[in-house]
Motif scaffolding. Structure first.
Motif, PDB file in Angstrom:
ATOM      1  N   LEU A 162      54.331  87.516   0.871  1.00  6.84           N
ATOM      2  CA  LEU A 162      54.720  85.908   0.490  1.00  6.84           C
ATOM      3  C   LEU A 162      53.365  85.240   0.175  1.00  6.84           C
ATOM      4  CD1 LEU A 162      57.530  84.981   2.941  1.00  6.84           C
ATOM      5  CD2 LEU A 162      57.805  85.690   0.385  1.00  6.84           C
TER       6      LEU A 162
ATOM      7  N   LEU B  80      53.200  81.002  -2.219  1.00  6.13           N
ATOM      8  CA  LEU B  80      54.023  80.143  -1.711  1.00  6.13           C
ATOM      9  C   LEU B  80      53.529  79.262  -0.402  1.00  6.13           C
ATOM     10  CD1 LEU B  80      57.166  79.750  -1.728  1.00  6.13           C
ATOM     11  CD2 LEU B  80      57.417  81.335  -0.062  1.00  6.13           C
TER      12      LEU B  80
ATOM     13  N   SER C  11      52.597  77.047   2.668  1.00  4.07           N
ATOM     14  CA  SER C  11      52.845  77.346   4.232  1.00  4.07           C
ATOM     15  C   SER C  11      54.229  76.937   4.670  1.00  4.07           C
ATOM     16  CB  SER C  11      51.826  76.779   4.999  1.00  4.07           C
ATOM     17  OG  SER C  11      51.984  76.971   6.434  1.00  4.07           O
TER      18      SER C  11
ATOM     19  N   ARG D 197      56.960  78.901   3.072  1.00  6.13           N
ATOM     20  CA  ARG D 197      56.596  80.445   3.497  1.00  6.13           C
ATOM     21  C   ARG D 197      57.301  80.668   4.904  1.00  6.13           C
ATOM     22  NH1 ARG D 197      51.536  80.700   2.854  1.00  6.13           N
ATOM     23  NH2 ARG D 197      50.995  80.721   5.003  1.00  6.13           N
TER      24      ARG D 197
ATOM     25  N   TYR E  49      60.988  80.525   4.841  1.00  6.65           N
ATOM     26  CA  TYR E  49      61.572  81.703   4.289  1.00  6.65           C
ATOM     27  C   TYR E  49      61.451  83.095   5.251  1.00  6.65           C
ATOM     28  CZ  TYR E  49      62.714  85.030   0.516  1.00  6.65           C
ATOM     29  OH  TYR E  49      63.410  85.834  -0.290  1.00  6.65           O
TER      30      TYR E  49
END
Length: 160
Positions: free
Chosen positions: A51, A56, A58, A61, A64
Motif C-alpha cells: 500500500l 495511498l 496515511s 492506508r 484500509y
C-alpha cells in the motif's frame, strides 16, 4: 439444509461506486498468498508495504489495512482457520479479495452490518470494513466466502 448463496455490493456512505471497464497498463497483482493463524502479522506487514508503494495517504492506508486485518482475522476465527488473500491494483483502485472455504456468513450479518453494542465482544469486522473502504463486495454460501475490499487511489494523499 437449504443451500444459500448471498451476494452484496455496497459503497461506503457518501461515496460513489464506480467500476472501470478495462484495466490500464501496469495494473496487476501485488500480492497473492494463502494464510493461516500464524501468518496474520506477516501478511498484514506485506499488505502495508504494498500500500505504501501505491502512494495511498496515511489515514486511508491505515483504515484500509485495518479492514483487511479484520477480514483475515475473521477467516482464521470463523471460517476454518485458513484462506487466501489477493491484493491487486485495478485502474485507479486497490482491491483486496479474501477467500475461505468456511460455512458462509449468516444472512443476518451480511445484509446490513451494524456496529455491535459497546459492551459486546467482537462482531465489528464487517461493519468496520464497510465504514473504512470505498466498496465492499461479498459472495458467500455453504462452500465458502469471498470478500472484496476496494479503496480508490484517486484521493489526494495526506501530508503524513
Amino acid at each position: 439444509m437449504e443451500d444459500r448463496i448471498g451476494h452484496s455490493v455496497r459503497s461506503a456512505p457518501g461515496r460513489e461506486s464506480r467500476v472501470d471497464a478495462a484495466p490500464s497498463p501496469g495494473d496487476g497483482v501485488l500480492l497473492d498468498r494463502s494464510f493461516g493463524h500464524d501468518d496474520i502479522t506477516v501478511l498484514r506487514h506485506e499488505v502495508a508495504d504494498r500500500l505504501v508503494s501505491l502512494g495511498l495517504g496515511s489515514d486511508r492506508r491505515h483504515g484500509y489495512l485495518l479492514a483487511v486485518n479484520e477480514v483475515i482475522t475473521n477467516v482464521v476465527l470463523h471460517a476454518g482457520g485458513a484462506g487466501r488473500l489477493r491484493l491487486r491494483r485495478e485502474n485507479r483502485s486497490v482491491w483486496c479479495v479474501v477467500t475461505d472455504s468456511g460455512p458462509g456468513i449468516p444472512s443476518d450479518l451480511l445484509n446490513d452490518p451494524q456496529a455491535p453494542e459497546a459492551y459486546e465482544v467482537g462482531g465489528r469486522g464487517l461493519w468496520l470494513a464497510h465504514q473504512l473502504c470505498d466498496e465492499v463486495t461479498t459472495a458467500t454460501g455453504p462452500i465458502g466466502t469471498s470478500i472484496g475490499l476496494r479503496m480508490s487511489l484517486d484521493v489526494v494523499p495526506d501530508s503524513r
